[in-house]
Each structure stands twice: as C-alpha cells, then as structure tokens.
Scaffold this active site. Structure first.
Site, mmCIF file in Angstrom:
data_model
loop_
_atom_site.group_PDB
_atom_site.id
_atom_site.type_symbol
_atom_site.label_atom_id
_atom_site.label_comp_id
_atom_site.label_asym_id
_atom_site.label_seq_id
_atom_site.Cartn_x
_atom_site.Cartn_y
_atom_site.Cartn_z
ATOM 1 N N HIS A 1 0.838 -1.211 0.000
ATOM 2 C CA HIS A 1 0.000 0.000 0.000
ATOM 3 C C HIS A 1 0.874 1.263 0.000
ATOM 4 O O HIS A 1 0.646 2.182 -0.785
ATOM 5 C CB HIS A 1 -0.927 0.012 1.221
ATOM 6 C CG HIS A 1 -1.582 1.343 1.433
ATOM 7 N ND1 HIS A 1 -2.567 1.820 0.588
ATOM 8 C CD2 HIS A 1 -1.379 2.311 2.366
ATOM 9 C CE1 HIS A 1 -2.935 3.030 0.996
ATOM 10 N NE2 HIS A 1 -2.236 3.349 2.074
ATOM 11 N N HIS B 1 0.995 5.021 -2.378
ATOM 12 C CA HIS B 1 1.547 6.357 -2.105
ATOM 13 C C HIS B 1 2.855 6.640 -2.848
ATOM 14 O O HIS B 1 3.042 7.733 -3.370
ATOM 15 C CB HIS B 1 1.797 6.521 -0.603
ATOM 16 C CG HIS B 1 0.539 6.567 0.202
ATOM 17 N ND1 HIS B 1 -0.290 7.667 0.218
ATOM 18 C CD2 HIS B 1 -0.047 5.645 1.009
ATOM 19 C CE1 HIS B 1 -1.326 7.431 1.017
ATOM 20 N NE2 HIS B 1 -1.203 6.204 1.504
ATOM 21 N N GLU C 1 -6.183 9.254 -0.274
ATOM 22 C CA GLU C 1 -6.356 7.808 -0.112
ATOM 23 C C GLU C 1 -7.428 7.219 -1.045
ATOM 24 O O GLU C 1 -7.236 6.144 -1.595
ATOM 25 C CB GLU C 1 -6.739 7.462 1.339
ATOM 26 C CG GLU C 1 -5.648 7.719 2.358
ATOM 27 C CD GLU C 1 -4.501 6.703 2.294
ATOM 28 O OE1 GLU C 1 -4.572 5.743 1.514
ATOM 29 O OE2 GLU C 1 -3.520 6.919 3.024
ATOM 30 N N SER D 1 -3.862 0.624 -4.616
ATOM 31 C CA SER D 1 -3.055 -0.461 -4.062
ATOM 32 C C SER D 1 -3.914 -1.655 -3.657
ATOM 33 O O SER D 1 -3.405 -2.626 -3.125
ATOM 34 C CB SER D 1 -2.273 0.031 -2.840
ATOM 35 O OG SER D 1 -3.159 0.435 -1.820
HETATM 36 FE FE LIG Z 1 -2.344 5.245 2.989
#
Ligand SMILES: [Fe+2]
Length: 298
Positions: free
Chosen positions: A162, A167, A208, A227
C-alpha cells in the site's frame, strides 16, 4: 471520523526490549508463528532506526518477493484501465522493480530527483500529527512488512505494498507531491483536535480514496484504491459525489470495508487546484464552518 492509522496492528516493546506486533484475531497471519516472528523483527528494525542514519534494509525472503510479484502481476494491468494518467506516468517515472520487494532507500532514491520525497520506516501506527506533519517536509512514514502470503491480494492493514504501490508511485508526481506537502502544512497549523481530524478526513477521501473524471471515464488517484486489488475493481460501482469538503468531514462509517461513497474531481487539474487550495487555506475555524459537530469544543 476515521483515519488509516486505526487499521494498523498495535506494536509494543517489553522491558527486555522485545518487540511484539499484535495481529487481530481475523488477521490472515495470526496463527502463523513464522509470520508473526517476521513481523516482530521488521517492526524492531523500524523502532531502532534513528533519523540521519541509513534506512534499515530488510532481507526479503523468496516468499515475500513472491507476494510482491503476485500483486504486481494482478494489479498492474488494472492500473492501465482504472488509474488516472498522472499515476501511470508516475509509475513509469519511478520504475520500481516488478520481481522483488523494493527497499525504502530505493524508493527514496527514485523519488528524490522527481519530487524530493523521502521514505522513512514505521513499525505501525505513527501519531497523526507526526505522520501528516512530516509530509510538509517531504517525508513519508512507511511500513516495511508485507501481507500474509496465503492471501496476497488482501491485507487488513496498510503494508509496504500500500505504502509504495499506492503512495510511493503517487509521490513521484510533482503535483500530487505538492498536495501532500500542503496537507502536511495544514496538519501542522492545526491547534485543535477537530482541525487535525478534518485534515485526516479530507486526506482520506482525496489522497487515499480520491477519484476523478478523465477522458469520459471515472479513474482513481487515491492510494487506497490503487493499491487494493479488490477496491480497484469496485470503485466505479460506489456512490460518486462531487468534491465536498463538508461531507468528507462529517460522513461516518466503517473504514474496514470498501468505501461506499467516493468524491470525484472534474479532472486531475481540478483535483490539484481544489484539494490543494483547501489544504493551503484551512485552519482551526474551518471545521465549524463546514458544520462538523463538536468543532467548537474540540
Ligand atoms: Fe495510505
């Protein structure tokens, strides 16, 4: 009201210095002693790291490298279909390995010339002020463990996949990196709990779980969607609303399930403008203006 931090498994250090990661009863690795010992070792490496010293390198096993490979094999083709252009361009620019887990120092080395961001290790939860605040300095706190190999396409907590596939790739885009820096600066400006929570909530629905319109289709720019093998196939079926910071700050529901409501920007450029301007301009009075309950007393 929620933040990703609530998802991390708690980490404790005993008097003798031993570090334990406390996996929940429904965690896929909870009954795997070898996995639990591995998690403890990786958490200890993060906790003993001192800023200014070389980042801890983890000697990833064949099993862990296989998890990374499997995820990329499944999720890369979905990015072509569902990720916004800026994300796919950033993936190409950062050019992380496909066949093995990258080290945090490799992620940093890739990001530095592109946007100046650095990755530093996190054992698990990082206090909100520190996690968000350090984004202003171009520092991202990242876990280094991987999800359990029995279910490589699922994780109940944010793992390295993730942090890096979501990110890390996004932070290779200069405009996304700037939005993250502005979020960090906003978090540092806040003196009230309500103010910090508002930054966390807007971050959740943008950085997010943000989506945007591009070429007549809905695309994802949020790290949580990009992700997640499950979420990336589902986001187009969610309730999609225009960007609405008041709604983002007041919606309340279960973070452990797919997000039922998502907020879409009109374009990537509009996302950068509007979300950037929100983070640049918000202050401790903003929650009350947005109608957040308890904003005055918190
Ligand atoms: Fe995150």
């Amino acid at each position: 009201m929620f933040e990703e931090a609530q998802l991390y498994s708690p980490v404790t250090t005993a008097d003798d210095g031993s570090v334990t990661v406390h996996l929940g009863d429904d965690h896929p690795g909870v009954n795997d002693e070898a996995y639990r010992a591995r998690r403890n070792d990786i958490a200890r490496a993060a906790l003993t790291w001192q800023p200014g010293t070389p980042l801890p390198r983890i000697d990833y096993s064949d099993v862990e490298n296989e998890v990374w490979r499997t995820v990329r094999e499944h999720i890369d083709p979905l990015h072509e279909k569902y990720a916004c252009r800026a994300y796919n361009d950033a993936v190409a620019a950062l050019d992380l390995p496909k066949d093995r887990v990258p080290q945090l120092d490799e992620v940093t080395a890739g990001l530095q010339p592109l946007t100046g961001f650095s990755y530093v290790p996190a054992a698990g939860i990082v206090p909100l002020e520190e996690f968000y605040g350090s984004l202003e300095d171009g520092i991202f706190h990242s876990t280094q463990y991987l999800r359990h190999h029995a279910v490589p396409l699922y994780t109940p907590e944010p793992d390295l996949i993730h942090e890096v596939i979501g990110h890390g790739n996004l932070l290779a885009d200069p405009q996304v990196a700037e939005v993250n820096r502005l979020a960090g600066a906003a978090a540092r400006r806040m003196e009230t709990k309500a103010g910090l929570q508002m930054v966390a909530d807007v971050f959740w629905f943008t950085v997010e779980f943000g989506v945007l319109h591009e070429d007549g289709e809905l695309k994802a720019y949020g790290a949580g969607i990009l992700s997640s093998y499950g979420e990336i196939e589902e986001f187009r079926h969610m309730e999609i609303r225009p960007i609405d910071f008041a709604a983002m700050s007041t919606i309340d529901y279960d973070i452990t399930h797919y997000q039922p409501v998502l907020f879409a920007a009109k374009s990537f450029a509009q996302m950068v403008d509007v979300v950037g301007a929100f983070f640049a301009g918000c202050d401790d009075d903003t929650p009350a203006r947005l109608g957040v309950k308890d904003a005055v007393t918190n």
